[in-house]
Design a protein around this motif. Structure first.
Motif, mmCIF file in Angstrom:
data_model
loop_
_atom_site.group_PDB
_atom_site.id
_atom_site.type_symbol
_atom_site.label_atom_id
_atom_site.label_comp_id
_atom_site.label_asym_id
_atom_site.label_seq_id
_atom_site.Cartn_x
_atom_site.Cartn_y
_atom_site.Cartn_z
ATOM 1 N N ARG A 154 -8.366 9.902 6.377
ATOM 2 C CA ARG A 154 -8.693 8.617 6.991
ATOM 3 C C ARG A 154 -7.565 8.173 7.916
ATOM 4 O O ARG A 154 -6.382 8.409 7.621
ATOM 5 C CB ARG A 154 -8.892 7.549 5.915
ATOM 6 N N PRO A 155 -7.901 7.480 9.008
ATOM 7 C CA PRO A 155 -6.842 7.045 9.930
ATOM 8 C C PRO A 155 -6.054 5.841 9.432
ATOM 9 O O PRO A 155 -4.932 5.609 9.867
ATOM 10 C CB PRO A 155 -7.625 6.682 11.195
ATOM 11 N N LEU A 156 -6.648 5.044 8.517
ATOM 12 C CA LEU A 156 -6.003 3.834 8.017
ATOM 13 C C LEU A 156 -6.138 3.812 6.501
ATOM 14 O O LEU A 156 -7.261 3.764 5.968
ATOM 15 C CB LEU A 156 -6.660 2.590 8.631
ATOM 16 N N LEU A 157 -5.008 3.856 5.803
ATOM 17 C CA LEU A 157 -5.002 3.898 4.341
ATOM 18 C C LEU A 157 -4.346 2.646 3.775
ATOM 19 O O LEU A 157 -3.321 2.182 4.293
ATOM 20 C CB LEU A 157 -4.238 5.118 3.832
ATOM 21 N N LYS A 158 -4.948 2.123 2.711
ATOM 22 C CA LYS A 158 -4.357 1.006 1.982
ATOM 23 C C LYS A 158 -3.864 1.544 0.649
ATOM 24 O O LYS A 158 -4.658 2.056 -0.153
ATOM 25 C CB LYS A 158 -5.386 -0.098 1.770
ATOM 26 N N LEU A 159 -2.581 1.429 0.426
ATOM 27 C CA LEU A 159 -1.949 2.011 -0.762
ATOM 28 C C LEU A 159 -1.738 0.952 -1.824
ATOM 29 O O LEU A 159 -1.053 -0.054 -1.591
ATOM 30 C CB LEU A 159 -0.597 2.625 -0.384
ATOM 31 N N LYS A 160 -2.307 1.160 -2.998
ATOM 32 C CA LYS A 160 -2.078 0.258 -4.115
ATOM 33 C C LYS A 160 -0.751 0.619 -4.769
ATOM 34 O O LYS A 160 -0.597 1.698 -5.357
ATOM 35 C CB LYS A 160 -3.224 0.361 -5.128
ATOM 36 N N LEU A 161 0.227 -0.281 -4.637
ATOM 37 C CA LEU A 161 1.537 -0.089 -5.243
ATOM 38 C C LEU A 161 1.794 -1.247 -6.201
ATOM 39 O O LEU A 161 0.878 -1.835 -6.722
ATOM 40 C CB LEU A 161 2.610 0.008 -4.155
ATOM 41 N N GLU A 181 -2.097 5.464 9.619
ATOM 42 C CA GLU A 181 -1.558 4.103 9.535
ATOM 43 C C GLU A 181 -1.620 3.670 8.083
ATOM 44 O O GLU A 181 -2.635 3.875 7.397
ATOM 45 C CB GLU A 181 -2.371 3.147 10.410
ATOM 46 N N LEU A 182 -0.543 3.053 7.592
ATOM 47 C CA LEU A 182 -0.453 2.692 6.183
ATOM 48 C C LEU A 182 -0.314 1.180 6.006
ATOM 49 O O LEU A 182 0.496 0.534 6.678
ATOM 50 C CB LEU A 182 0.747 3.374 5.522
ATOM 51 N N VAL A 183 -1.096 0.648 5.097
ATOM 52 C CA VAL A 183 -0.975 -0.732 4.628
ATOM 53 C C VAL A 183 -0.675 -0.664 3.136
ATOM 54 O O VAL A 183 -1.275 0.144 2.417
ATOM 55 C CB VAL A 183 -2.273 -1.526 4.880
ATOM 56 N N VAL A 184 0.237 -1.486 2.662
ATOM 57 C CA VAL A 184 0.611 -1.503 1.245
ATOM 58 C C VAL A 184 0.104 -2.777 0.596
ATOM 59 O O VAL A 184 0.232 -3.872 1.165
ATOM 60 C CB VAL A 184 2.145 -1.399 1.093
ATOM 61 N N ASP A 185 -0.481 -2.649 -0.584
ATOM 62 C CA ASP A 185 -0.873 -3.806 -1.385
ATOM 63 C C ASP A 185 -0.154 -3.729 -2.722
ATOM 64 O O ASP A 185 -0.474 -2.886 -3.560
ATOM 65 C CB ASP A 185 -2.388 -3.821 -1.598
ATOM 66 N N ALA A 186 0.833 -4.614 -2.904
ATOM 67 C CA ALA A 186 1.613 -4.606 -4.143
ATOM 68 C C ALA A 186 0.960 -5.406 -5.261
ATOM 69 O O ALA A 186 1.431 -5.354 -6.403
ATOM 70 C CB ALA A 186 3.016 -5.136 -3.886
ATOM 71 N N ASN A 187 -0.083 -6.176 -4.951
ATOM 72 C CA ASN A 187 -0.805 -6.935 -5.986
ATOM 73 C C ASN A 187 0.128 -7.728 -6.900
ATOM 74 O O ASN A 187 0.010 -7.670 -8.120
ATOM 75 C CB ASN A 187 -1.703 -6.020 -6.819
ATOM 76 N N GLU A 204 10.905 2.091 6.515
ATOM 77 C CA GLU A 204 11.322 3.475 6.766
ATOM 78 C C GLU A 204 10.130 4.390 6.986
ATOM 79 O O GLU A 204 10.187 5.309 7.821
ATOM 80 C CB GLU A 204 12.151 3.977 5.585
ATOM 81 N N HIS A 205 9.042 4.139 6.269
ATOM 82 C CA HIS A 205 7.882 5.027 6.352
ATOM 83 C C HIS A 205 6.769 4.473 7.243
ATOM 84 O O HIS A 205 5.636 4.960 7.196
ATOM 85 C CB HIS A 205 7.363 5.316 4.944
ATOM 86 N N GLY A 206 7.121 3.496 8.070
ATOM 87 C CA GLY A 206 6.191 3.041 9.100
ATOM 88 C C GLY A 206 4.984 2.288 8.598
ATOM 89 O O GLY A 206 3.904 2.370 9.193
ATOM 90 N N VAL A 207 5.141 1.527 7.533
ATOM 91 C CA VAL A 207 4.029 0.728 7.002
ATOM 92 C C VAL A 207 3.734 -0.425 7.958
ATOM 93 O O VAL A 207 4.645 -1.108 8.430
ATOM 94 C CB VAL A 207 4.366 0.207 5.589
#
Length: 337
Positions: A154-161, A181-187, A204-207
């Motif tokens: 996928r071109p755009l990922l949402k990471l559950k952290l 492309e990365l989006v982070v969701d720390a919840n 650093e990882h371009g989020v």
């Protein structure tokens, strides 16, 4: 907007039907607060003169909601629906939340179908187009998340952290998907003493964006620090009355209809947020296409779109939204609006 309380003589009395429906999730959906294997949704169905409007919501325990209580709150308004409840009156009958969302979206759908006009036109908005949605990668070990990210393609990922070891997760995922492309969701899973290190790892990882790194109500540290990555409020924003405390702490707000209590307040919230200089993200709970469809009206103004709920299910309702990879298309009237 028509005042449905002034019905011409001879017209049928509107009726309300409330249903609890279950849809299995493909695998397990895991965030910092826990895991689940099915999406449990509540559907409100309003019928008037042979025309049916529908709305779907997801009760969320994080906000003190249960499926049974939400269904009961909707059913309690059946007499008001029979008397011609409209969207304006609904805003004062229920607080922001899942129950009002289902009814609000059902009323939008009913109005659009009765008028023979699309919902976006009734709202005075441009027609939504096809957009790229984020695709969610559940919380897991660095290795498991890296494998899932690569497999998603996928071109755009949402990471559950939101758990210890998040910098290692980010490093593994970025190595596996160097171009995504990365989006982070720390919840709400980070703490003030780990915030800077985690945000530095994101930078650093371009989020692109970090959602709700700190617990709602305990996020004052965001105002006192440089933010190397834009921060998005999720659990910290609900309806209009929650906006004032976000300025200076957040850069973006995640507008979810289950939090605002429907499309009516979501549109008002998005407009007010933009006036305050806040960007817009359009988000969702894990639900079917019926819950995603009204949110599509917000996508033209969104910085990030996260409407992947149906992609996480083993099966969606039919008819549903059309997804081609990560591209989601506006709803057809048979679904909503």
């Amino acid at each position: 907007m028509p005042n449905h309380s002034q019905r011409p003589r001879g017209r049928a009395v509107p009726s309300l039907d409330v249903r609890i429906e279950r849809f299995p999730i493909a695998g397990t959906f895991t965030i910092a607060r826990g895991s689940k294997t099915e999406a449990v949704v509540v559907v409100a169905r309003i019928e008037a003169d042979g025309v049916v409007g529908r709305g779907e919501c997801v009760p969320y325990a994080r906000y003190g909601e249960s499926v049974e209580a939400v269904a009961a709150a909707i059913e309690a308004l059946a007499p008001a629906v029979r008397q011609g409840l409209d969207r304006e009156a609904l805003q004062s009958r229920l607080p922001p939340g899942a129950a009002r969302n289902a009814l609000d979206c059902a009323l939008w759908d009913l109005e659009a179908k009765t008028a023979g006009r699309p919902a976006h036109e009734l709202a005075g908005l441009p027609a939504p187009g096809a957009v790229t949605t984020a695709y969610t990668i559940s919380l897991g070990t660095p290795e498991a998340m890296a494998i899932a990210a690569a497999a998603a393609r996928r071109p755009l990922l949402k990471l559950k952290l939101g758990a210890p070891g998040d910098p290692a997760r980010l490093a593994a995922i970025r190595a596996a998907v160097p171009d995504a492309e990365l989006v982070v969701d720390a919840n709400e899973g980070w703490a003030a003493d780990t915030l800077a290190a985690n945000l530095d790892a994101c930078a650093e990882h371009g989020v692109t964006l970090v959602e709700q790194p700190l617990p709602a109500g305990d996020d004052a540290a965001l105002a006192a620090m440089a933010r190397p990555v834009p921060i998005c409020a999720d659990e910290s924003v609900h309806g209009l009355d929650s906006l004032h405390r976000l300025v200076g702490r957040y850069d973006v707000v995640n507008v979810k209809l289950d939090k605002t209590g429907g499309l009516t307040e979501a549109l008002a919230l998005a407009e007010a947020a933009e006036r305050l200089g806040l960007g817009i993200m359009v988000g969702c709970m894990v639900a079917t296409s019926l819950a995603m469809a009204p949110a599509m009206l917000l996508t033209p103004r969104a910085r990030v779109v996260d409407l992947d709920g149906p992609l996480l299910l083993a099966r969606d309702r039919a008819p549903g939204l059309r997804y081609e990879g990560s591209t989601v298309f506006p709803p057809e009237p048979a679904l909503w609006g």
